[in-house]
Structure formats: C-alpha cells, structure tokens
Design a protein around this motif. Sequence first.
Motif, short mmCIF file in Angstrom:
data_model
loop_
_atom_site.label_atom_id
_atom_site.label_comp_id
_atom_site.label_asym_id
_atom_site.label_seq_id
_atom_site.Cartn_x
_atom_site.Cartn_y
_atom_site.Cartn_z
N ALA A 161 53.02 37.96 37.65
CA ALA A 161 51.60 38.10 38.01
C ALA A 161 51.36 39.36 38.82
O ALA A 161 50.29 39.97 38.74
N GLU A 162 52.35 39.80 39.61
CA GLU A 162 52.17 40.97 40.46
C GLU A 162 52.06 42.26 39.65
O GLU A 162 51.62 43.28 40.16
N LYS A 163 52.44 42.23 38.37
CA LYS A 163 52.40 43.43 37.53
C LYS A 163 51.15 43.51 36.67
O LYS A 163 50.99 44.46 35.90
N ALA A 164 50.24 42.53 36.79
CA ALA A 164 48.95 42.61 36.10
C ALA A 164 48.13 43.71 36.78
O ALA A 164 48.35 44.03 37.94
N LEU A 167 48.22 44.19 40.84
CA LEU A 167 47.90 43.15 41.81
C LEU A 167 48.82 43.20 43.02
O LEU A 167 48.43 42.85 44.13
N ALA A 168 50.07 43.68 42.83
CA ALA A 168 50.99 43.83 43.95
C ALA A 168 50.47 44.88 44.93
O ALA A 168 50.50 44.68 46.15
N GLU A 169 49.96 46.01 44.41
CA GLU A 169 49.42 47.06 45.27
C GLU A 169 48.16 46.58 45.98
O GLU A 169 47.96 46.87 47.16
N LEU A 170 47.29 45.87 45.24
CA LEU A 170 46.07 45.34 45.85
C LEU A 170 46.41 44.36 46.96
O LEU A 170 45.84 44.42 48.05
#
Length: 159
Positions: free
Chosen positions: A47-50, A146-149
């Motif tokens: 999910a973190e790569k979306a 999403l990881a960066e956000l």
Amino acid sequence: MGPEPRVRFVMQERQIVVDATGLVAGRLASIVAKLLLRGNSVVVVNAEKAIITGKRNRVVEWYMKRVSEWRTHYNPEKKGPKIPRRPDMILRRMIRNMLPYKKPKGRSALKRLRVYVGVPPEYASLEKLVPEEAKLQNSKVQYITLAELSAAVGGWEHD
C-alpha cells in the motif's frame, strides 16, 4: 396462491490479492470497491507504493489541511473525524469512502478488505492482480507515493 418465496443469492467468495505498486490510489480504490461489492475478499499489498498524482507540495498541503482543519475554537481537543496518517490506513479510507459503508452491504464488503504495508509471508507466493486501468497513463505527471505523504504528515517513517 400466496406470494412466491424470496430467493436469496449466495455470493461466491474469492480471495483476490492486489499489488498496489505504482498504481494510482484513487483508481485502485474504485476497482477494489467494485470487487468487494461483488462479494470478493480483497487483500491489497504494498500500500505504501501506491501513488497520488499532483505536485508533492500541493498534495501534502491539501492533506495537512484535512488533518488540521478539525481543530477549531469550538473543537480545541480535536474530537472530530480521525484522519489516517499511515499509508495502509490512508488507502483503506479511500476504499471505504467508495463503499456504502453505512449500510449492511457496504459494512460486510469492508470486512472483506485487508490492506498491508509490504507483502506478508502468507501472500508472497500467491499470484497478484495488477489492474491495467489503475496504472499511471502519462509518465510526465508528477506524483507522490503514500509512503512519502505519510512521512510528510508525520504518520509513518519507513526505513
């Protein structure tokens, strides 16, 4: 003759594993919501790569506004809606908002959803679905994962 008996359709439950790597989060959420409403059990991994399209600063500012706007003069303890900050919960909330989650059909669909950061060992060997419609169409478009956000809004620091 009395009324005809009502026939209940039993949905056949199937487990579908979706890899979110490099997929646009909103498009992915709508596809997953449709799969859930059809009676499938859906597991979303990575999910973190979306990604969310748009300039990084603008996306972060928009999300921070959602997080902070509930703290007002009338609501100083911030008891309003809790906005998720972890990448898996952000994606889960996106999917939830595309379901009729206040009705029994939507609640049961949401119970069949699992969203994970990374790939858990039990799903590592299974075949993963990568929907073509959710892929980024134009490579020149700016985006943020999403990881960066999540890291920008203070919710999750990835190693």
